[in-house]
Design an enzyme around this catalytic site. Sequence first.
Site, PDB file in Angstrom:
ATOM      1  N   LYS A 119      44.333  37.296  35.213  1.00  0.00           N
ATOM      2  CA  LYS A 119      42.994  37.607  35.726  1.00  0.00           C
ATOM      3  C   LYS A 119      42.515  36.563  36.729  1.00  0.00           C
ATOM      4  O   LYS A 119      41.646  36.846  37.564  1.00  0.00           O
ATOM      5  CB  LYS A 119      41.995  37.690  34.575  1.00  0.00           C
ATOM      6  CG  LYS A 119      42.193  38.851  33.624  1.00  0.00           C
ATOM      7  CD  LYS A 119      41.544  40.101  34.138  1.00  0.00           C
ATOM      8  CE  LYS A 119      41.579  41.211  33.105  1.00  0.00           C
ATOM      9  NZ  LYS A 119      40.888  42.426  33.554  1.00  0.00           N
TER      10      LYS A 119
ATOM     11  N   ASP B 271      35.812  40.621  28.570  1.00  0.00           N
ATOM     12  CA  ASP B 271      36.329  40.331  27.235  1.00  0.00           C
ATOM     13  C   ASP B 271      36.713  38.864  27.134  1.00  0.00           C
ATOM     14  O   ASP B 271      37.026  38.372  26.054  1.00  0.00           O
ATOM     15  CB  ASP B 271      37.561  41.189  26.946  1.00  0.00           C
ATOM     16  CG  ASP B 271      37.211  42.617  26.563  1.00  0.00           C
ATOM     17  OD1 ASP B 271      36.284  42.802  25.782  1.00  0.00           O
ATOM     18  OD2 ASP B 271      37.879  43.545  27.056  1.00  0.00           O
TER      19      ASP B 271
END
Length: 399
Positions: free
Chosen positions: A75, A123
């Site tokens: 990410k 998340d």
Amino acid sequence: MFVSNQHSDYRKPLDPVVAAMLGMTAAEEVERYLTYRDNHAPTPLHTLPALAAELGVGTIHVKDEGFRLGLGSFKALGGSYAVIRLVLEEASRRLGRQIDIAELHAPEVRSIAAGMTMACATDGNHGRSVAQGAQLVGAKAAIFVHSGVSEERVAAIARFGADMIRVKGTYDDSVAEAAHVSAEKGWIVVSDTSWPGYERIPGLVMQGYTAMVRETLRQLPEPPTHVFVQAGVGGVAAAVAGHLALALGDQRPTFVVVDPARAACLFETARAGHPVKITHGEPTVMAMLECYEPSLVAWRVLSRVADAFMTVDEEDAVAVMNRLARPAGNDPAIVAGESGGAGLAGLIRAAADPEIRTALNLNEASRVFVINTEGATDPERYAELVGMRPHAVNRLSAQ
């Protein structure tokens, strides 16, 4: 569960806009941006010969994103890249000339960035990337986290100076709240999922992931024949599948999207033939993949270039974490977080099922590529599930 892609768009060319977003030129630009990052280095590509022999495939290569840009997850490539692009675009608009990455730290650019707030729901891993990107450019960050995000993951984001905002409910609830509050306050939403009318910024996030694929193709001795990649909303799966399809053309690998059985929004979307929002049930241990509605732009890619969709269970994910921490033969020890090894879990499940092996033409000549999408982003949870601390596994890998 397993289903082959039966969509009417399957094997059709990618939309030209999407192809430009995920193609060679775009990936080269992402890599150029990375050269301006102080802690940029290609992540390792590991070979697992012992596991490949066990599963009856030719080779298994694992791209280890646990080392990416100091954030421990793939990410890191997406959110921070999108933040940098957005700041440079706003600076170009206000200053009336094209501002390149080389001017990112110029006083006039920093002044413009200081007035911008980047917001997202997460998340854990995407929010860390957005917060790091905002700190890098001198912008503010507001990160929305749902009730299932651990305090350790919240603290890992907050250390970049982000304002942390807790939201009751699921990841999808935090996405909605981030969009609502940002609209009220004039913040810029840097989401890794898309919805009607909001696709360009998630497209930039996906574009950032293509650098990982470019690195891999340079590191591999031969292109893969099979790729298993995990999916939350589908962004990384779409970026990897889309770029491989564009880079390799007719030689592209068989691509399998792997979902947690408890959060299988891409699997159910594939089965229905259109985007599906699934019902929230019992949480999955694969916390970074706990998403209940697919990204629209990701689905438009996967409906064309993914060959199959499958699910893995909770015990599959935990078993892979342990197998990678305690490898057989000469396989290296690898630290994989709860979601990191889900693609490999998909391969293991597929290899054990004769019908799936046949459907995918998975055999002793297959060259399989998977991604460890995260390291131990929650070290305490990792130790609980594996029975070893991450640093102990890393010591094994160094021996």
